[in-house]
Design a protein around this motif. Structure first.
Motif, short mmCIF file in Angstrom:
data_model
loop_
_atom_site.label_atom_id
_atom_site.label_comp_id
_atom_site.label_asym_id
_atom_site.label_seq_id
_atom_site.Cartn_x
_atom_site.Cartn_y
_atom_site.Cartn_z
N ALA A 63 0.43 -17.46 50.08
CA ALA A 63 0.74 -16.41 51.06
C ALA A 63 1.06 -16.99 52.43
O ALA A 63 1.87 -16.43 53.18
N ASN A 64 0.44 -18.12 52.76
CA ASN A 64 0.68 -18.75 54.06
C ASN A 64 2.12 -19.25 54.21
O ASN A 64 2.56 -19.57 55.32
N LEU A 65 2.84 -19.31 53.09
CA LEU A 65 4.24 -19.71 53.15
C LEU A 65 5.12 -18.60 53.71
O LEU A 65 6.29 -18.82 54.03
N TYR A 66 4.54 -17.39 53.85
CA TYR A 66 5.28 -16.22 54.34
C TYR A 66 4.54 -15.62 55.54
O TYR A 66 3.99 -14.53 55.47
N PRO A 67 4.53 -16.34 56.67
CA PRO A 67 3.73 -15.92 57.84
C PRO A 67 4.18 -14.60 58.48
O PRO A 67 3.41 -14.00 59.23
N ASP A 68 5.39 -14.15 58.18
CA ASP A 68 5.89 -12.92 58.80
C ASP A 68 5.50 -11.66 58.02
O ASP A 68 5.83 -10.55 58.45
N PHE A 69 4.80 -11.84 56.90
CA PHE A 69 4.47 -10.69 56.05
C PHE A 69 2.96 -10.56 55.85
O PHE A 69 2.18 -11.43 56.25
N TYR A 70 2.55 -9.46 55.22
CA TYR A 70 1.15 -9.16 54.97
C TYR A 70 0.88 -9.12 53.46
O TYR A 70 1.79 -8.90 52.66
N VAL A 71 -0.39 -9.29 53.10
CA VAL A 71 -0.78 -9.31 51.68
C VAL A 71 -1.21 -7.92 51.23
O VAL A 71 -1.90 -7.20 51.95
N GLY A 72 -0.79 -7.53 50.05
CA GLY A 72 -1.25 -6.29 49.43
C GLY A 72 -1.34 -6.50 47.93
O GLY A 72 -0.79 -7.47 47.40
N ARG A 73 -2.03 -5.59 47.26
CA ARG A 73 -2.12 -5.68 45.80
C ARG A 73 -1.62 -4.38 45.18
O ARG A 73 -1.97 -3.30 45.64
N VAL A 74 -0.79 -4.51 44.14
CA VAL A 74 -0.24 -3.33 43.48
C VAL A 74 -1.33 -2.65 42.67
O VAL A 74 -1.89 -3.23 41.74
N PHE A 75 -1.62 -1.38 43.03
CA PHE A 75 -2.67 -0.62 42.33
C PHE A 75 -2.09 0.34 41.29
O PHE A 75 -2.76 0.67 40.32
N SER A 76 -0.86 0.78 41.48
CA SER A 76 -0.22 1.63 40.48
C SER A 76 1.28 1.63 40.72
O SER A 76 1.75 1.23 41.79
N GLN A 77 2.02 2.08 39.72
CA GLN A 77 3.48 2.10 39.82
C GLN A 77 4.01 3.38 39.18
O GLN A 77 3.55 3.80 38.12
N HIS A 78 4.98 3.99 39.84
CA HIS A 78 5.68 5.14 39.25
C HIS A 78 7.16 4.92 39.48
O HIS A 78 7.66 5.00 40.61
N LYS A 79 7.87 4.57 38.39
CA LYS A 79 9.29 4.23 38.46
C LYS A 79 9.49 3.09 39.46
O LYS A 79 8.94 2.01 39.28
N ASN A 80 10.22 3.32 40.55
CA ASN A 80 10.52 2.23 41.48
C ASN A 80 9.60 2.23 42.71
O ASN A 80 9.84 1.47 43.65
N MET A 81 8.57 3.07 42.69
CA MET A 81 7.65 3.15 43.82
C MET A 81 6.29 2.57 43.43
O MET A 81 5.84 2.71 42.29
N TYR A 82 5.65 1.94 44.40
CA TYR A 82 4.38 1.26 44.16
C TYR A 82 3.32 1.75 45.14
O TYR A 82 3.60 1.96 46.31
N LYS A 83 2.10 1.91 44.63
CA LYS A 83 0.94 2.14 45.49
C LYS A 83 0.29 0.78 45.73
O LYS A 83 -0.15 0.12 44.78
N ILE A 84 0.24 0.40 47.00
CA ILE A 84 -0.28 -0.91 47.39
C ILE A 84 -1.58 -0.75 48.16
O ILE A 84 -1.66 0.09 49.06
N MET A 85 -2.58 -1.54 47.82
CA MET A 85 -3.81 -1.58 48.60
C MET A 85 -3.74 -2.81 49.51
O MET A 85 -3.54 -3.94 49.04
N CYS A 86 -3.88 -2.59 50.81
CA CYS A 86 -3.83 -3.69 51.77
C CYS A 86 -4.99 -3.55 52.75
O CYS A 86 -5.89 -2.73 52.55
N GLU A 87 -5.00 -4.33 53.81
CA GLU A 87 -6.14 -4.35 54.71
C GLU A 87 -6.38 -3.01 55.40
O GLU A 87 -7.50 -2.71 55.83
N ASN A 88 -5.34 -2.17 55.51
CA ASN A 88 -5.48 -0.86 56.15
C ASN A 88 -5.58 0.29 55.17
O ASN A 88 -5.49 1.45 55.55
N GLY A 89 -5.76 -0.03 53.88
CA GLY A 89 -5.89 1.01 52.87
C GLY A 89 -4.67 1.12 51.99
O GLY A 89 -3.83 0.21 51.93
N GLU A 90 -4.53 2.28 51.31
CA GLU A 90 -3.44 2.46 50.36
C GLU A 90 -2.16 2.91 51.05
O GLU A 90 -2.18 3.81 51.89
N ILE A 91 -1.05 2.29 50.68
CA ILE A 91 0.26 2.66 51.22
C ILE A 91 1.27 2.71 50.07
O ILE A 91 1.02 2.19 48.98
N THR A 92 2.40 3.33 50.33
CA THR A 92 3.49 3.39 49.36
C THR A 92 4.52 2.32 49.71
O THR A 92 4.83 2.09 50.89
#
Length: 361
Positions: A18-47
């Motif tokens: 992740a440190n190779l991409y200093p301009d971005f943030y880390v999130g984890r994919v919690f679910s997927q619906h077609k081309n949209m993803y629910k991501i859990m990151c440091e500020n909670g769940e986002i689309t």
């Protein structure tokens, strides 16, 4: 309140990449619906959705984000629009299957799983050959398999079934559960740890959702009973990560009765056959008509079940490894991983690194 990424399974290995991409943030994919993803990151769940450049650069469905993936995103809130996924971090484990239809493409079912519970009911759906299939896939995925025998209350001779499973589940723990009480469920809790991800696979109706309900301590996942033929009724329709109050996460996956083998680790799931094969007179022995074949000798003297050997041959053929020994299979898998431009060079480099690890260099 900020979310601790370590509780999502983020560790130093992921951090290094992740440190190779200093301009971005880390999130984890919690679910997927077609081309949209629910991501859990440091500020909670986002689309989120993948970037246009991401779509242009990928060459296979495997490259797209899947449930369980850690991804690099451009923001940690979606109040001003969907977050954009720019990279998928390298997976430590992944379950892969062929896509439906005539396409030869493959897709990741779920990734970054630490422990996978292979569920098999102790009723008329019991099938040793299916356990061998799931074990081969699970070991190859990078996750640690545990065999869970469900619905023990429907079995007349548990000891006999347990002996059968022990004969094929080499190196894997075995847990027995019941439909009517929490017997065995407590044993599953031993595998639940903060920051660790577990998953359940197996045929529809074997009790995966029931066990997950026990873990999350509610009835939020619909469970189906048994049909009149004592087989299962499909209940889970999507893949998603569920956070557990006791720590850790569970990925719920749709039931798969006949999961195809995209790749498999036969050296672990059939280590007994590999052991016999090492004693054959010829290194390239096919274990059919060659003289001094230790595998055929083991079958004749009862040390190896003929059904198990036939299952081994069938799965190797399905995986495209027919006629290859363990070393040749590993070479084939490495070449497949690095096919394309620079493939041979990268494959040799990878093989050299793996060999160094084995010898502690």
């Amino acid at each position: 309140m900020k979310i601790d990424l370590e509780k999502l399974g983020f560790n130093n290995i992921f951090l290094t990449e992740a440190n190779l991409y200093p301009d971005f943030y880390v999130g984890r994919v919690f679910s997927q619906h077609k081309n949209m993803y629910k991501i859990m990151c440091e500020n909670g769940e986002i689309t989120a959705e993948v970037s246009g450049k991401f779509r242009f650069d990928v060459s296979s469905l495997i490259d797209y984000p899947s449930v369980g993936d850690f991804v690099m995103i451009d923001r940690t809130t979606d109040t001003e629009g969907n977050a954009i996924i720019h990279h998928v971090l390298s997976r430590k484990s992944a379950f892969i299957r062929k896509t439906a239809g005539t396409s030869n493409d493959s897709q990741v079912i779920a990734s970054n799983i630490d422990t996978v519970f292979i569920c098999m009911s102790l009723n008329n759906d019991f099938n040793l050959r299916r356990i061998e299939r799931y074990l081969s896939i699970s070991w190859d995925s990078g996750a640690t398999p545990v065999v869970v025998l469900t619905k023990s209350d429907l079995c007349d001779d548990i000891d006999e079934r347990l002996n059968e499973v022990n004969s094929v589940a080499i190196g894997a723990d075995i847990v027995i559960t019941s439909s009517f009480n929490q017997e065995g469920y407590v044993q599953i809790l031993d595998y639940v740890e903060e920051g660790k991800t577990i998953a359940f696979i197996g045929s529809s109706g074997v009790g995966k959702s029931t066990l997950i309900n026990c873990l999350i301590e509610d009835r939020s996942i619909k469970t189906g009973g048994l049909r009149n033929d004592d087989k299962g009724r499909h209940t889970t329709t999507k893949r998603e990560i569920i956070m557990l109050e006791q720590g850790g996460m569970v990925i719920d996956t749709p039931g798969m009765r006949e999961i195809g083998i995209e790749s498999a680790d036969f050296s672990k799931s059939f280590s007994d056959i590999d052991g016999f094969a090492m004693m054959c007179k010829f290194n390239d022995c096919s274990h059919n008509n060659e003289p001094n074949c230790a595998v055929q000798k083991a079958i004749k003297d009862g040390s190896l079940s003929l059904d198990r050997f036939l299952s081994y041959q069938k799965l190797k053929k399905e995986a495209g490894y027919d006629g290859l020994n363990s070393r040749q299979i590993e070479h084939a898998k490495i070449n497949e991983m690095f096919k394309g431009v620079g493939g041979v060079k990268n494959a040799r480099k990878f093989a050299k690194e793996q060999n160094a690890k084995k010898h502690g260099n």
